[in-house]
Write an enzyme that holds these catalytic residues in place. Structure first.
Site, PDB file in Angstrom:
ATOM      1  N   SER A   1       0.788  -1.294  -0.062  1.00  0.00           N
ATOM      2  CA  SER A   1      -0.065  -0.103   0.034  1.00  0.00           C
ATOM      3  C   SER A   1       0.853   1.248   0.046  1.00  0.00           C
ATOM      4  CB  SER A   1      -0.969   0.048   1.304  1.00  0.00           C
ATOM      5  OG  SER A   1      -0.122   0.544   2.368  1.00  0.00           O
ATOM      6  N   ASP A   2       0.256   2.536  -0.125  1.00  0.00           N
ATOM      7  CA  ASP A   2       1.178   3.450   0.101  1.00  0.00           C
ATOM      8  C   ASP A   2       0.921   3.956   1.544  1.00  0.00           C
ATOM      9  OD1 ASP A   2       2.492   5.856  -0.083  1.00  0.00           O
ATOM     10  OD2 ASP A   2       1.627   6.654  -1.787  1.00  0.00           O
ATOM     11  N   TRP A   3       1.539   4.830   2.020  1.00  0.00           N
ATOM     12  CA  TRP A   3       1.801   4.832   3.475  1.00  0.00           C
ATOM     13  C   TRP A   3       0.416   5.292   4.131  1.00  0.00           C
ATOM     14  CZ3 TRP A   3       6.389   5.777   6.519  1.00  0.00           C
ATOM     15  CH2 TRP A   3       5.983   6.261   7.763  1.00  0.00           C
ATOM     16  N   ALA A   4      -0.045   4.024   4.978  1.00  0.00           N
ATOM     17  CA  ALA A   4      -1.235   4.349   5.802  1.00  0.00           C
ATOM     18  C   ALA A   4      -2.483   4.391   4.834  1.00  0.00           C
ATOM     19  CB  ALA A   4      -1.251   5.587   6.777  1.00  0.00           C
ATOM     20  N   SER A   5      -2.400   4.042   3.659  1.00  0.00           N
ATOM     21  CA  SER A   5      -3.497   4.155   2.780  1.00  0.00           C
ATOM     22  C   SER A   5      -4.791   3.195   3.076  1.00  0.00           C
ATOM     23  CB  SER A   5      -3.184   4.401   1.378  1.00  0.00           C
ATOM     24  OG  SER A   5      -2.573   3.136   0.893  1.00  0.00           O
TER      25      SER A   5
END
Ligand code: NOJ
Length: 748
Positions: free
Chosen positions: A292-296
């Site tokens: 995922s992208d950061w915290a997405s």
């Protein structure tokens, strides 16, 4: 007593005996077995929590020695020890990655190694030009070489995986992340993306690192160029314009893909079954893993798509997404979701198998410290050879946009008044994504000029303040210097810090205080050369009329000053061409060359004044896609097609003569564009489908041939199926997208 002592002795001997009978090596530890067998064996031994751990990626923060003793880091290390983490990002340096890997490999129950990810975007220690600038070089070998150096340096520091390349096509210079990409063209962007993957990954030995194609998919269409914003793109646009570069990078063998922060058809892309499972895994046959992208994953709650963390974890997983970077929802909820039967263990195994497979393929189970070779980091980082590569890359990325009356190159005997705050600021030679680059090691423009001209020939004045406010004293000082010099070199633009993630700008233009400075400098009557620093195309319409030459130097990294000085002196004759159109005005954004015709493209179409335009500015951008000057000049003549009709399956040749008619040897990027005049889905007015970067000596001319095959003529329907339709096609060849010769043929 005696009995007890004997019992202890017996037990100890039994223990000894057990140690002597050699336990068979678990299959997953046997390096002679195939990866699939080893993965299957390991999965059988793992608990559901350990499997969920492989989907858990934690941030290392600054892992420099003492950080390992910090309480927060201790807790993370305990999770590593318990097999609850599969990869980490931002653990820096060989010693640190080795220390953390030791915990995973030697202290956890099954000894599963970690992957170490890091944003190695355009260099690790030796910083190369920003990717957008590098793409302007039209030099794929150089692009691969640059990525190779980045990989070599990063791998020596124990990094196994980079979050690059970014393959998002974008038409919007308000978006700060255009600096990280490939520009506005899907065909060329595909070649660049593949070249980057090749350089990063080649061979997967310990001098290369895993690539990660991001941000899948369509992140480049963030509404109004505003970071983290809503995206809305049709399937037809997706297939024809946005997906090709990701696909090319996947085809080039990229091991991983990152979900974007964005939305597709009102579903966060992390939870888009269509994108992740149907397109990426099924249609493209992607066998690697996703992150995922950061915290997405967690952010899907904020978007209003998931009710809570458990729902977010379930939706991301069910869509086919995998590793959770830092939102921690996956690790927290997958075990429970498996218990409830909402996720089967088989589904979990299939996902985890992809991550374990790459760890086996890399050899991390057998040689977990293969990147951590004593002394390699020191001998690899920031070498002279790497800096030379960075210099070549920087020279090749600089675009000459204007050169009135051959204002450039400058004589090295001339006295230069160098003006501009950024010209003397090493920090501004660097952008947001600089990995371990140290700006103090960068060459500023001032240093570069002083080296090439001699310090006595270069005066310096800041000329403006970074905050955009007027400062008369600074302008006066610059004017005084200008009056005493032969030529003014003025470095305008934006701070390097304005390029990158979360750097969206409503007005990507030259600040008013810099325009006021240019006016004052012009009034001196001296020749004025503007060097523009920026991570994105800026509106240069006001600048254009105030200067004799414009050198667009983007953000060039470590060797900035030397590269710009070489261009200004003519030691390097510019060869780069823009890969994003330069807007005439802010309100013209987005402006791009491969647009559609509309029903009313121009006044000549019989509708008088009622045509597609703005009333207050020209229709065209200030500088089109593919544009860039040289110190020499080129003429194009005699475009010929080998046939005027083409059968499906056959090819056709387009030949043109390019002559160097100026006074310098040079290199020209000869570009081929095609247009499909009528189709079942409307097609752009032009699409780049070929280029050749050729060297031409002064006075030399060459015949250049492009071969046009069906794969250059088809487009995609909304399902991603290629469609080839008969009819009229235009062939356009020239030195930029607007300045072309044209011929037509019929596809039968
Ligand atoms: C967020 C960015 O969007 C992404 O490109 C990057 O790789 C991650 N953060 C990790 O730093």
């Amino acid at each position: 007593m005696k009995k007890t002592a004997l019992f202890i002795l017996a037990t100890a001997m039994a223990g000894l005996g057990m140690a002597q009978t050699k336990e068979p090596l678990p299959a997953y530890k046997n390096k002679n077995l195939p990866v699939a067998t080893r993965v299957a064996d390991l999965l059988k031994r793992m608990t559901v929590t350990e499997k969920a751990g492989q989907l858990n990626q934690l941030n290392g923060g600054a892992f420099t020695g003492p950080a390992l003793n910090d309480a927060g880091q201790q807790a993370k290390m305990q999770m590593v020890r318990e097999g609850k983490v599969g990869s980490m990002l931002n653990v820096i340096g060989s010693a640190e990655t080795k220390a953390v890997q030791t915990i995973a490999v030697e202290q956890s129950r099954l000894g599963i190694p970690l992957l170490f990810g890091y944003d190695v975007i355009h260099g690790y220690k030796t910083i190369f030009p920003i990717p957008l600038a590098e793409a302007c070089s039209w030099n794929l070998n150089q692009i691969t070489a640059n990525a190779g150096v980045a990989a070599k340096e990063a791998s020596s520091a124990g990094i196994t995986w980079t979050f690059a390349p970014m393959c998002d096509i974008s038409n919007d210079p308000r978006w700060g992340r255009v600096m990280e990409g490939i520009g506005e063209d899907p065909w060329y962007g595909s070649l660049v993306s593949a070249a980057r993957v090749k350089g990063l990954q080649a061979g997967l030995d310990n001098e290369h690192i895993l690539a990660c194609v991001k941000h899948f998919a369509g992140y480049g269409v963030v509404e109004s160029g505003r970071e983290y914003n809503y995206t809305d793109v049709s399937r037809v646009a997706l297939w024809n314009k946005y997906l090709p570069p990701y696909k090319a990078a996947v085809d080039a063998g990229a091991a991983s893909v990152m979900n974007g922060f964005n939305i597709f058809e009102n579903v966060p892309v992390s939870a888009s079954k269509y994108l992740v499972t149907d397109v990426l895994k099924k249609q493209w046959g992607f066998k690697g893993f996703l992150v995922s992208d950061w915290a997405s994953f967690g952010e899907m709650i904020t978007w209003g798509y998931a009710e809570n963390e458990e729902d977010a974890a379930l939706k991301a997983f069910k869509a086919g997404s995998m590793i959770d970077m830092e939102s921690k929802v996956t690790f927290a909820h997958i075990p429970e979701l498996v218990k409830q039967g909402k996720i089967t263990e088989r589904e979990l195994d299939e996902t985890v198998a992809r991550i374990l497979s790459i760890k086996f393929t890399l050899g991390l189970f057998d040689t977990p410290y293969k990147y951590n070779i004593d002394g390699r980091e020191q001998s690899t980082l920031f070498t002279t050879a790497h800096r030379q590569e960075a210099l070549r890359a920087a020279e090749g990325s600089i675009v000459l946009l204007k050169n009135n009356n051959q204002a450039l190159p400058l004589q090295t005997s001339s006295k230069i008044a160098l003006v501009g705050l950024y010209a003397s600021s090493k920090e501004d030679m660097f952008d947001f994504w600089i990995a371990q680059g140290d700006y103090k090691q960068a060459v500023s423009l001032r240093e570069g000029l002083e080296k090439a001209w001699g310090a006595d020939k270069v005066s310096y004045a800041a000329g403006y303040q970074a905050d955009g406010s007027a400062n008369e004293a600074l302008v006066n000082e610059a004017v005084t210097n200008a009056q005493a010099a032969d030529v003014v070199v003025v470095n305008i633009g934006l701070s390097g810090k304005m390029a990158g993630e979360d750097r969206s700008l409503a007005a990507p233009e030259i600040p008013a205080n810099q325009i006021a400075l240019l006016k004052a400098l012009k009034a001196t009557g001296k020749k004025v050369v503007a060097v523009v620093s920026s991570g994105r195309p800026l509106v240069l319409t006001a600048t254009e009329g105030l200067v004799d030459a414009i050198v667009y130097s983007w953000i060039l990294g470590t060797e900035s000053g030397n590269a710009i000085a070489h261009v200004l002196s003519g030691a390097y004759n510019p060869t780069a061409k823009t890969v994003m159109s330069f807007p005439y005005a802010i309100g013209q954004i987005p402006v791009y060359y491969n647009h559609y015709n509309t029903g009313r493209p121009k006044e000549t179409d019989g509708m008088g004044n009622w045509y597609s335009r703005y009333r207050d500015i020209p229709r065209e951008p200030l500088y089109p896609f593919g544009y860039g000057l040289s110190y020499t000049s080129y003429t194009y003549s005699n475009l010929q097609l080998s046939k005027t009709t083409k059968q499906k399956g056959a090819s056709i040749q387009a030949t043109i003569t390019v002559a160097n008619t100026g006074n310098y040897d040079g290199e020209e990027v000869v570009q081929l564009y095609l247009r499909d005049h009528a189709a079942s889905l409307i097609r752009p007015v032009q699409e780049l489908k070929g280029f050749q970067k050729i060297a031409l000596k002064k006075g030399e001319s060459k015949q250049i041939t492009f071969t046009i095959t069906d794969d250059l003529l088809h487009f995609y329907d909304a399902t991603g199926a290629p469609v080839l339709e008969k009819g009229k096609f235009s062939v356009m060849v020239g030195g930029n997208s607007k300045d072309v010769q044209e011929a037509t043929f019929e596809l039968q």
